[in-house]
Design a protein around this motif. Structure first.
Motif, PDB file in Angstrom:
ATOM      1  N   LYS A  74       2.137   4.743   5.323  1.00 24.01           N
ATOM      2  CA  LYS A  74       2.119   6.708   5.286  1.00 24.01           C
ATOM      3  C   LYS A  74       1.042   6.474   6.745  1.00 24.01           C
TER       4      LYS A  74
ATOM      5  N   LYS B 103       2.435   5.242  10.526  1.00 25.39           N
ATOM      6  CA  LYS B 103       3.757   4.991   9.751  1.00 25.39           C
ATOM      7  C   LYS B 103       4.836   3.921  10.151  1.00 25.39           C
TER       8      LYS B 103
ATOM      9  N   ASN C 255      -2.147   2.526   1.775  1.00 27.33           N
ATOM     10  CA  ASN C 255      -1.508   3.363   2.461  1.00 27.33           C
ATOM     11  C   ASN C 255      -0.971   2.227   3.240  1.00 27.33           C
TER      12      ASN C 255
END
Length: 169
Positions: free
Chosen positions: A127, A131, A165
């Motif tokens: 994320k 990314k 993430n």
């Protein structure tokens, strides 16, 4: 994995080791159960990136509790690739080692193994602005934070990320 009691069998029963087609695991266990054989495929729960996963401890390997006289039936059971050999005979494992392995798997299913990346591991960022970029772990900050080094625009950047993430590669 079937429920069974080890002490109810005769002395000529052994735990034989086999390889199987991973995608046909359910069919294999059903076929073995229909033949009266016990099948044990060790599984553990692992917590990776805050997601519970059930994983095979030895992917592609399983154990069958059968009498020595029924080896040919096990060899030709649908879903089994091969029976492992040890010298001239077939490989087997002791009942106590299987019991220990079963206990380990039961404990791991109740208390998932928590996996965190280690320093030096390569991870993928899921994320944010970076990314799909790969980065190297250079530090572990606290419970849910990780420090990464990312090569971006010919420069090496140090970033602080949440464990949610990233994905371990």
């Amino acid at each position: 994995m079937n429920g069974f009691k080890l002490d109810q069998r005769e002395h000529n029963y052994h735990w034989f080791i086999f390889t199987y087609y991973v995608l046909k695991e359910n069919i294999l266990c059903k076929n073995m159960f229909n033949q009266g054989f016990d099948c044990f495929i060790p599984k553990v729960k692992v917590l990776v990136n805050n997601k519970n996963r059930e994983m095979n401890l030895f992917p592609g390997y399983g154990f069958g509790y059968i009498p020595s006289s029924k080896l040919s039936s096990l060899k030709y059971t649908k879903g089994i690739k091969t029976l492992l050999r040890q010298g001239k005979g077939y490989a087997s494992i002791s009942k106590t080692e299987i019991s220990n392995l079963m206990l380990l798997c039961e404990n791991a299913l109740a208390n998932p193994i928590i996996y965190k990346p280690k320093i030096g591991d390569t991870v993928k960022i899921d994320k944010g602005a970076f990314k799909n970029n790969l980065a190297q772990v250079i530090g572990l900050d606290g419970k849910d934070r990780i420090e990464l080094m990312l090569s971006f625009l010919s420069r090496e950047i140090i970033l602080d990320f949440n464990l949610k993430n990233i994905t371990q590669i």
